[in-house]
Design an enzyme around this catalytic site. Structure first.
Site, PDB file in Angstrom:
ATOM      1  N   TRP A  60      -3.161   3.258  -5.907  1.00 20.20           N
ATOM      2  CA  TRP A  60      -4.499   3.792  -6.207  1.00 20.20           C
ATOM      3  C   TRP A  60      -4.576   4.626  -7.489  1.00 20.20           C
ATOM      4  CZ3 TRP A  60      -2.571   7.086  -1.955  1.00 20.20           C
ATOM      5  CH2 TRP A  60      -2.237   6.339  -0.826  1.00 20.20           C
ATOM      6  N   GLY A  61      -3.708   4.353  -8.457  1.00 22.05           N
ATOM      7  CA  GLY A  61      -3.728   5.114  -9.698  1.00 22.05           C
ATOM      8  C   GLY A  61      -3.109   6.492  -9.585  1.00 22.05           C
ATOM      9  N   ASP A 104       0.837  -1.199   0.000  1.00 24.00           N
ATOM     10  CA  ASP A 104       0.000   0.000   0.000  1.00 24.00           C
ATOM     11  C   ASP A 104       0.874   1.253   0.000  1.00 24.00           C
ATOM     12  OD1 ASP A 104      -2.506   1.282   0.005  1.00 24.00           O
ATOM     13  OD2 ASP A 104      -3.296  -0.101   1.511  1.00 24.00           O
ATOM     14  N   ASP A 132      -9.956   2.639  -3.229  1.00 26.03           N
ATOM     15  CA  ASP A 132     -10.662   1.433  -2.807  1.00 26.03           C
ATOM     16  C   ASP A 132     -12.057   1.366  -3.421  1.00 26.03           C
ATOM     17  OD1 ASP A 132      -8.460   1.008  -1.265  1.00 26.03           O
ATOM     18  OD2 ASP A 132      -9.487   1.135   0.663  1.00 26.03           O
TER      19      ASP A 132
END
Length: 599
Positions: free
Chosen positions: A244-245, A178, A265
Site C-alpha cells: 500500500w505504498g 498483502d 485500497d
C-alpha cells in the site's frame, strides 16, 4: 572519449571486455508489459467463491476480453480453511472442485480448468502470519478456522513450503502478497490481547514510513520472491507486492516483484481514484518492464464509474493506461453495460497501456484542476498525451509540443482515442475543452524537438534508482517525497532552470544514485548538474562502472558533455546531504543517438 565542463575531470577508458560483459544476455523478463485480468474484490468483497470466479472467467473468454489481454483470473482473500502440516486446506464449501477423493484439498482442478480456457490463475497470501480479512472482516463467514496456529495461513515462516504448494503442486501463475499481517497485529490490538492472534511487532506503521521497519519488510518480500523463483524453475510466475505504498515499499519493490501497490485500497469514488492515481503518477522512474507501479484494481463499472458515469469511467481508464498500470478489472462482468464494455475493450487505449517500450507516462504540468501527462511510445516521436480535468467545472487545457519534447514546427497529428477524431496540430500547441471530470487521451505523432536526441521523458523505463538517498522524515503516500522525478523536484515542486520548468531535467534526492541503461545506443550525453540549495556538493558520473567525472556542483551552470559510444550504463551520483541541501538537479539531460540506433 572526451569530456567537457568547468570542473575537475577524471578521464577513464573502459575495456572491450567490460562492454561485452555488460551486453551479456539477460534472463527472461516476467511481465514485460503490465499484467491484465480480473479480480473479485471490488465487485464482491469477500462474498464469492468458485462459481462466481468461473462465471467471470467464462465471460472474459466469451466477450473477447481475454483476447485483448485480460487473461488473469485472480482469487483474493478468503479461500483458505486452515494451515495443516505441509499444506493449506481449502474451504471446499465455496471451492467444491478442491475436494479430492482421498479427503485432501487442492486448488489444482480450479487452476487446470482456467488453463484449459486459455487463462492464467492468480492466488492471494499475506507476507505476515495472518491476513487482512482476519483483522478487518471479523464477521465474514469465510475466515480461517482452528487453533491459533492453524489460523495462521499467511506465508511468514513458510516461504519455501507455500511457494512449492501454490506454484508447483497447484500450478498458479500469479500471487498477490498483502501486508496486513506485518502491520495490523501489534501487541495492543484487542484480538491479540485476548489470545485470538499472536502478536507480530509491526514492520509497517501506517502513514509513518520513518517509524516502519522497511529493511525487514524488504527482506521478507525478497525471501518469498526467491522461494517462488526456486520453486517455479522454468516458469515466470508474477509476484504482486501489496504493501500500500507504506514503508517506502515503492522505492525498493522493483527488486522483488513485478508490480507494487502505491496506495491503500481504491474505492469507487472520484476522490479515491485520484488519490490512487496520484500515488503512482510521480513515479515514472520506478516503473518499466518487469516492475510496474500498481495504483490498484480498476473500478470502471462500479459506483462513480458505472454505466451512468461514462465520462468519469473513461477518465479512470485513460489514467491507468497512461501510467502503464496493471489493468485488473474489478467489476461484475455479468452486469456490465455496453458503455462500460466499450471502455474496458477499447483496443487503442489498451495499446497505450501495453506499449512495448514499457514507459510510464510522465507528469508534464499541474495547474489548478488541470493536469497533463505524456507517455513515450515505441515509435520515436509518438506519444500518448492525457489532458485531465480533475475538477467539477469545465476548463480549457493546453500543452505546448515543446514541453512534450516534440518539434513545434514539424507536421504533427493527433487522434482522440475515445472519439476516434483526428486533426493536425497548429501553432505548436494542443488545446482541448474538457467537461467536468473528463480526460482526453490523445495519440500524438510528430518529430522529436531535436533530431536523434532523447530526453529522460522518452525513456523512463531505462532508469533505475539504485541508491535512495535522503528521505524527508514527514513523507507519506499523501505527502510524497519521490526520490527521483522528471521535470519536478523530489518535494513535488516544478524543477526550474533559468526561470522555466526543465522538462528535460531530473530532480533527485541528495545522495541518490541513478543508473540509466544506455544499451550502446548513444554517442553523447549532455547534462548540467546543479545543487538546489546554497551549499556546494561533490557529484560523480560513471560509465560502465568507471568513474569519468568527479566535480563540485553549485547553483551555477556547469554543463558537461560525455562521449559514450558503445557504453551500456550511465550512473549519476548526487552529492550527499549537507548544510540543508536535500535535493539536487541533473538539468537539461540529453542523449544523442548513434547513427545505427536512429529510427
Amino acid at each position: 572519449m572526451k569530456l567537457y565542463g568547468g570542473m575537475r575531470q577524471v578521464l577513464r577508458t573502459f575495456s572491450a571486455a567490460m562492454i561485452l560483459a555488460a551486453t551479456a544476455a539477460q534472463a527472461q523478463v516476467a511481465a514485460p508489459t503490465p499484467p491484465m485480468g480480473w479480480n473479485p474484490y471490488n465487485a464482491f468483497d469477500l462474498n464469492y467463491g468458485e462459481a462466481e470466479l468461473m462465471a467471470q472467467a467464462e465471460l472474459l473468454v466469451a466477450s473477447g476480453l481475454a483476447r485483448l489481454g485480460y487473461d488473469h483470473v485472480n482469487i483474493d482473500d478468503g479461500w483458505w480453511l486452515r494451515r495443516a502440516r505441509d499444506t493449506i486446506e481449502v474451504r471446499t464449501g465455496i471451492y467444491p472442485s478442491a475436494a479430492l477423493p482421498d479427503g485432501t484439498t487442492s486448488l489444482r482442478p480450479f487452476v487446470d480448468r482456467l488453463h484449459t480456457m486459455g487463462l492464467k490463475a492468480g492466488i492471494y497470501t499475506d507476507i505476515g502470519r495472518n491476513t487482512c480479512s482476519q483483522r478487518w472482516r471479523p464477521h465474514t463467514p469465510n475466515l480461517p478456522v482452528g487453533t491459533v496456529g492453524q489460523r495462521e495461513v499467511g506465508t511468514y515462516g513458510h516461504h519455501a513450503q507455500d511457494a512449492a504448494l501454490l506454484f508447483v503442486r497447484w500450478g498458479f501463475d500469479f500471487i498477490k502478497v498483502d501486508a496486513c499481517g506485518v502491520g495490523d497485529y501489534g501487541p495492543d490490538v484487542p484480538e491479540v490481547k485476548n489470545g485470538t492472534f499472536r502478536a507480530f511487532p509491526p514492520l509497517i506503521v501506517r502513514e509513518q514510513p520513518a517509524r516502519s521497519n522497511a529493511a525487514e519488510l524488504a527482506r521478507q518480500y525478497a525471501s518469498f520472491a526467491d522461494a517462488v523463483r526456486r520453486a517455479a524453475q522454468g516458469r515466470t510466475p508474477l509476484v504482486s507486492i501489496c504493501a500500500w505504498g507504506q514503508a517506502d515499499v515503492n522505492d525498493w519493490a522493483r527488486r522483488y516483484g513485478q508490480m507494487s501497490r502505491t496506495s491503500f485500497d481504491i474505492a469507487p469514488t472520484w476522490e479515491a481514484m485520484l488519490f490512487n492515481f496520484d500515488s503512482a503518477a510521480s513515479r515514472a522512474l520506478f516503473a518499466g518492464p518487469g516492475h510496474w507501479n500498481d495504483p490498484d484494481m480498476l473500478e470502471v463499472g462500479n459506483g462513480a464509474f458505472d454505466g451512468e458515469h461514462l465520462v468519469a469511467a473513461r477518465a479512470h481508464m485513460s489514467l491507468w493506461a497512461v501510467l502503464a498500470a496493471p489493468l485488473i478489472l474489478g467489476n461484475d462482468l455479468r452486469r456490465m453495460t455496453p458503455g462500460i464494455a466499450a471502455i474496458i475493450g477499447n483496443r487503442d487505449v489498451i495499446a497505450v497501456d501495453q506499449d512495448a517500450a514499457g514507459n510510464q507516462g510522465v507528469v508534464i504540468s499541474r495547474a489548478g484542476a488541470g493536469e497533463v501527462l505524456a507517455k513515450a511510445l515505441s515509435t520515436t516521436g509518438h506519444k500518448a498525451v492525457a489532458l485531465v480535468n480533475r475538477g467539477k467545472a469545465s476548463l480549457t487545457l493546453a500543452v505546448d509540443l515543446a514541453d512534450l519534447g516534440l518539434s513545434s514546427t514539424a507536421p504533427t497529428t493527433l487522434r482522440d482515442l475515445w472519439s476516434g477524431a483526428s486533426r493536425r496540430v497548429s501553432n505548436g500547441r494542443i488545446s482541448v475543452e474538457l467537461a467536468p471530470q473528463e480526460t482526453v487521451l490523445l495519440k500524438v505523432e510528430g518529430r522529436p524537438a531535436e533530431d536523434d536526441v532523447d530526453q529522460p521523458a522518452d525513456l523512463p523505463a531505462r532508469f533505475d534508482v539504485a541508491d535512495e538517498g535522503y528521505k524527508a522524515p514527514d513523507r507519506t503516500p499523501a505527502r510524497q517525497w519521490v526520490l527521483a522525478q522528471i521535470g519536478f523536484r523530489p518535494d513535488g515542486q516544478p524543477l526550474m532552470r533559468d526561470g522555466a520548468q526543465d522538462h528535460a531535467g531530473l530532480g533527485v534526492t541528495a545522495g541518490s544514485r541513478l543508473r540509466i541503461d544506455l544499451a550502446g545506443r548513444y554517442d553523447r550525453v549532455s547534462l548540467d548538474p546543479r545543487t538546489l540549495g546554497k551549499a556546494t556538493g561533490p557529484f560523480t558520473i560513471r560509465v560502465d562502472g568507471r568513474t569519468l567525472v568527479e566535480g563540485v556542483a553549485s547553483q551555477q551552470p556547469h554543463p558537461v558533455v560525455l562521449h559514450v559510444r558503445g557504453a551500456q550504463q550511465l550512473e549519476l551520483i548526487a552529492p550527499p546531504p549537507a548544510s540543508g541541501n536535500t535535493q539536487f538537479a541533473w538539468h537539461d539531460v540529453r542523449f544523442v543517438r548513434r547513427a545505427t540506433s536512429r529510427s
